[in-house]
Structure formats: structure tokens, C-alpha cells
Design a protein around this motif. Structure first.
Motif, PDB file in Angstrom:
ATOM      1  N   ASP A 138      -1.818  -4.939   5.206  1.00  0.00           N
ATOM      2  CA  ASP A 138      -0.352  -3.479   3.910  1.00  0.00           C
ATOM      3  C   ASP A 138      -0.637  -2.121   4.522  1.00  0.00           C
ATOM      4  O   ASP A 138      -0.243  -1.293   3.833  1.00  0.00           O
ATOM      5  CB  ASP A 138      -0.985  -3.973   2.889  1.00  0.00           C
ATOM      6  CG  ASP A 138      -2.669  -3.862   2.383  1.00  0.00           C
ATOM      7  OD1 ASP A 138      -3.420  -4.163   3.132  1.00  0.00           O
ATOM      8  OD2 ASP A 138      -2.730  -3.815   1.355  1.00  0.00           O
ATOM      9  N   HIS A 139      -1.801  -1.874   5.761  1.00  0.00           N
ATOM     10  CA  HIS A 139      -1.473  -0.404   5.507  1.00  0.00           C
ATOM     11  C   HIS A 139      -1.115  -0.441   6.721  1.00  0.00           C
ATOM     12  O   HIS A 139      -0.743   0.810   7.684  1.00  0.00           O
ATOM     13  CB  HIS A 139      -2.837  -0.312   5.451  1.00  0.00           C
ATOM     14  CG  HIS A 139      -3.542   0.052   4.164  1.00  0.00           C
ATOM     15  ND1 HIS A 139      -3.324   0.954   3.526  1.00  0.00           N
ATOM     16  CD2 HIS A 139      -3.575  -1.205   3.137  1.00  0.00           C
ATOM     17  CE1 HIS A 139      -3.745   0.355   1.962  1.00  0.00           C
ATOM     18  NE2 HIS A 139      -4.102  -0.729   2.142  1.00  0.00           N
ATOM     19  N   ASP A 195      -8.050   2.086   1.160  1.00  0.00           N
ATOM     20  CA  ASP A 195      -9.046   1.447   0.533  1.00  0.00           C
ATOM     21  C   ASP A 195     -10.517   1.378  -0.333  1.00  0.00           C
ATOM     22  O   ASP A 195     -10.318   0.646  -1.089  1.00  0.00           O
ATOM     23  CB  ASP A 195      -9.275  -0.351   0.250  1.00  0.00           C
ATOM     24  CG  ASP A 195      -6.932  -0.706   0.287  1.00  0.00           C
ATOM     25  OD1 ASP A 195      -6.038   0.162   0.596  1.00  0.00           O
ATOM     26  OD2 ASP A 195      -7.044  -1.717   0.375  1.00  0.00           O
ATOM     27  N   ALA A 234       0.853  -1.707  -0.382  1.00  0.00           N
ATOM     28  CA  ALA A 234       0.039   0.026  -0.434  1.00  0.00           C
ATOM     29  C   ALA A 234       0.669   1.299  -0.239  1.00  0.00           C
ATOM     30  O   ALA A 234       1.568   1.144   0.597  1.00  0.00           O
ATOM     31  CB  ALA A 234      -1.054  -0.139   1.254  1.00  0.00           C
ATOM     32  N   LEU A 249      -9.985  -3.903  -4.583  1.00  0.00           N
ATOM     33  CA  LEU A 249     -10.043  -5.001  -3.668  1.00  0.00           C
ATOM     34  C   LEU A 249     -11.643  -5.029  -3.162  1.00  0.00           C
ATOM     35  O   LEU A 249     -11.483  -4.333  -2.510  1.00  0.00           O
ATOM     36  CB  LEU A 249      -9.034  -4.681  -3.065  1.00  0.00           C
ATOM     37  CG  LEU A 249      -7.141  -4.261  -3.901  1.00  0.00           C
ATOM     38  CD1 LEU A 249      -6.267  -4.174  -2.758  1.00  0.00           C
ATOM     39  CD2 LEU A 249      -6.749  -5.904  -4.343  1.00  0.00           C
ATOM     40  N   HIS A 295      -7.456   1.399   7.502  1.00  0.00           N
ATOM     41  CA  HIS A 295      -7.655   0.766   8.226  1.00  0.00           C
ATOM     42  C   HIS A 295      -7.443  -0.398   8.891  1.00  0.00           C
ATOM     43  O   HIS A 295      -6.600  -0.362   8.581  1.00  0.00           O
ATOM     44  CB  HIS A 295      -9.316   0.327   6.541  1.00  0.00           C
ATOM     45  CG  HIS A 295      -8.277  -0.405   5.071  1.00  0.00           C
ATOM     46  ND1 HIS A 295      -7.508   0.635   4.913  1.00  0.00           N
ATOM     47  CD2 HIS A 295      -7.991  -1.453   4.885  1.00  0.00           C
ATOM     48  CE1 HIS A 295      -6.666  -0.373   3.542  1.00  0.00           C
ATOM     49  NE2 HIS A 295      -7.263  -1.095   4.042  1.00  0.00           N
ATOM     50  N   HIS A 327      -3.837   2.105  -3.157  1.00  0.00           N
ATOM     51  CA  HIS A 327      -2.896   1.073  -3.801  1.00  0.00           C
ATOM     52  C   HIS A 327      -2.592   2.220  -5.452  1.00  0.00           C
ATOM     53  O   HIS A 327      -3.754   2.503  -5.371  1.00  0.00           O
ATOM     54  CB  HIS A 327      -3.105  -0.359  -3.933  1.00  0.00           C
ATOM     55  CG  HIS A 327      -2.992  -1.133  -3.220  1.00  0.00           C
ATOM     56  ND1 HIS A 327      -1.904  -1.782  -2.344  1.00  0.00           N
ATOM     57  CD2 HIS A 327      -4.037  -0.971  -1.686  1.00  0.00           C
ATOM     58  CE1 HIS A 327      -2.733  -2.120  -1.245  1.00  0.00           C
ATOM     59  NE2 HIS A 327      -3.548  -1.842  -0.582  1.00  0.00           N
TER      60      HIS A 327
END
Ligand SMILES: [Zn+2]
Ligand SMILES: [Zn+2]
Length: 352
Positions: free
Chosen positions: A95-96, A234, A46, A242, A91, A272
Motif C-alpha cells: 500500500d506504500h 506505518d 496509505a 497496524l 517500507h 494512514h
């Protein structure tokens, strides 16, 4: 230290697996986006954003690896010596938030802010979802390597260059997650809010807005009202949205994006993918999520099971707009939108 205004690319070593890169892009005075440049795939790291203020730095999202967060922090250090006092998580997805602990270790007093729902999700599922990933990823890695060895794609066709780059990128990311698993501590937000929160940092105003559910239950958008910059997490993902079958809220997503559009952002930094300067892609996502919702609601009204309903779902217009005739992107669209997204819409329509 004066800000370095030259755009530059930082090559980030992703453990030993592969060289991935992120591009540090200057968005506005003091606002930089670290955009991952690895190939799109089933996994993708991300974007993080640095907001450098009069006396401090606010970091939005911390990437999916400790190594990546260290590299980004090193890049930030070249821009400014001001301390990171605030980390924001858009969130709860790994990946964040994985790099939260890197910022906590470097700046022990830094506050980590998220919505209440995001903190609750991270507390309830952060550790178990990581353990599940560490368990399932070795098989995923060996499957991908098998396809690469056979020079085939997932559907058995001869692999093309874009697919090869994508699979290699997914392998590198997955190997990184497995290798770091023992070192990662779920590092929870220290401050939460339900609807909105405003940070005043020197001359900078930073609004944290919970526009509604969508990608997850706790999504927030970070909004810089003076610069008209929206950092969306996201809720907006490029090149393919996603969606999670058991955690996205398709029925609410379009309304959340309508509120984003109503802010009239001049710049959109998605969770992303590349920075956008108009809302054309957001408009496509609004129509897509609305269509998924309407088709799922109609199927539920007809009494169809999910498997039956899937057979009549029509998303060609959106697949063509988003993926064109790119075979890899069409595959990702099928996985995340036609399969997972429709399942989420169906679940939501049943609950309605
Ligand atoms: Zn993400
Ligand atoms: Zn996510």
C-alpha cells in the motif's frame, strides 16, 4: 507554474468498484499530503506526500494501486510542472510502493530510495506476497459481500453504518488489487542506506532516518528539520496501529517512537490517517508497544505458550483510548493489536 494554494479534494476513481477519495492537504510551503479518506477497515490505502522544491519534486510513498498513483500524479501536476526526481518508500508494504512504477514510467530517471532492509524485503517478498494476495482476496471479497448481503458484521451482529462503509471500502480496495494484479511490476528502490541519508534539494533539507525497527524491519521516517515535519510511514497509523504477527518488532517499536518524539515534530504525517499537531497519539503508541512487550516477556518467562499467554493479556486501557466504544475500531484493534501485535511481541520475547 505558480503553486496552487487552494486546498482541494480530488475524487479518485478506484477502478470501477467505487468512488474513493483522497484529500490533498497543504502542510507547509511546497509540502502536500494526499490523505486517503476511505473508511477505516482491515485494508486501508496509505498517505503519499509531495515535497515540491526549487527545481524538483520528492514523493514519499506511492499508494497501493496503480489507479491511485495515477490520480495522485495528476493532482501533483496541478500543483507544479517540476519533475519528480526522487521517490522514497518508507517500507516495503504494497500500500506504500505499488505506484513506484507509475513514477518510474513518467520520470525514467527518478531515483527510488529506501532503507537496505526495505529493499531486501521487497526483493524477497514483494512478488510472492502480491501473488498470495491475488489468490486469497477473491475469498475475502466474497465473504465481505456475504456479510453485506446478510446485513451482518463479522461477529454476526446487525451491521451498522460504519461497518457497512468499512466493508464496502475493503471490497473496493481488494477488487482493485485483484484487477490490477497482472499489470503490477515490483519496482525496486535504486538507492539504499542503512542509518540515515540527507537530501539537499535547492533550499530544502530532507533527512531520511532509520530510527529503529517497529512496524517492519526497514521502517524509515522522512524528516524535514526546518519545517519540523515528520512523515512516519506505518510506525504511526491512525485510527488503529497496524501490527503484523510475523513482521513487526514490538520490542523495538517504542524506542523508535521515542526517537521520533525526541525530534519534537511540529507536524506528524502518519502512514494512514489524519495529520497530527502534537505527540499525544505517539505517546499512547509508546505505552501500548511497551505494554505488549512487557506482557509477552512475562508470559515467556512463565513458560506459557502463545495460546495460554493470550488469555491473560490486558489491553483494555489502550483499546479504550484508541477505539473508545466504536465497535468497528474495537474489532480492528482486536485483529491488529491484541492478536497480531501480541503474537509479534511473544515471538520477539522468545527470541530475546
Ligand atoms: Zn500502510
Ligand atoms: Zn505497512
Amino acid at each position: 507554474m505558480a503553486e496552487d494554494r487552494r486546498p482541494f479534494t480530488v475524487r479518485a476513481m478506484f477502478l470501477l468498484a467505487a468512488l474513493l477519495t483522497f484529500q490533498l492537504e497543504k502542510i507547509s510551503d511546497g509540502v502536500y499530503a494526499a490523505i486517503r479518506t476511505n473508511a477505516p477497515g482491515l485494508g486501508a490505502d496509505a498517505t503519499s506526500v509531495f515535497i515540491i522544491n526549487d527545481d524538483d519534486v520528492v514523493v514519499v510513498d506511492t499508494t497501493g494501486s496503480l489507479a491511485g498513483a495515477r490520480e495522485e500524479l495528476a493532482a501533483l501536476r496541478k500543483l507544479t510542472s517540476k519533475p519528480v526526481r526522487t521517490v522514497i518508500n518508507t517500507h516495503w508494504h504494497f500500500d506504500h510502493v505499488t505506484g513506484n512504477q507509475i513514477y518510474r514510467d513518467a520520470f525514467p530517471n527518478a531515483e527510488i530510495i529506501s532503507s537496505s532492509a526495505t529493499r531486501a524485503d521487497m526483493a524477497a517478498k514483494g512478488a510472492s506476497s502480491r501473488a498470495d494476495m491475488a489468490k486469497s482476496l477473491p475469498q475475502f471479497i466474497s465473504d465481505l459481500k456475504g456479510f453485506l448481503d446478510k446485513k451482518q458484521n463479522f461477529t454476526g451482529e446487525a451491521i451498522n453504518d460504519e461497518e457497512r462503509a468499512s466493508y464496502e471500502s475493503d471490497v473496493a480496495q481488494a477488487e482493485g488489487v485483484v484487477a490490477e494484479a497482472k499489470d503490477v511490476r515490483v519496482t525496486l528502490p535504486t538507492t539504499t542506506f542503512d542509518e540515515s541519508m540527507t537530501l539537499h534539494r535547492g533550499a530544502r533539507t530532507i533527512e531520511l532516518l532509520r530510527l529503529g525497527r517497529g512496524h517492519t524491519s526497514g521502517d524509515i521516517v522522512v524528516w524535514l528539520p526546518d519545517e519540523k515535519i515528520a512523515i512516519t510511514g506505518d510506525l504511526v497509523v491512525w485510527p488503529v496501529p497496524l501490527m503484523g504477527s510475523d513482521q513487526s518488532y514490538i520490542g523495538d517499536w517504542s524506542a523508535s517512537l521515542e526517537k521520533l518524539r525526541a525530534l519534537q515534530p511540529r507536524t506528524i504525517i502518519p502512514g494512514h490517517g489524519h495529520v497530527m499537531h502534537d505527540d499525544a497519539y505517539v505517546a499512547t503508541l509508546i505505552r501500548l508497544t511497551r505494554s505488549l512487550q512487557e506482557q509477552a516477556a512475562a508470559a515467556v518467562a512463565r513458560g506459557e505458550t502463545l495460546d495460554v499467554a493470550r488469555k491473560s493479556v490486558k489491553l483494555d486501557e489502550f483499546r479504550d483510548a484508541i477505539a473508545g466504544d466504536d465497535r468497528l475500531l474495537r474489532f480492528i484493534f482486536r485483529v491488529y493489536v491484541a492478536n497480531a501485535g501480541f503474537a509479534a511481541a511473544y515471538r520477539g520475547a522468545q527470541a530475546f
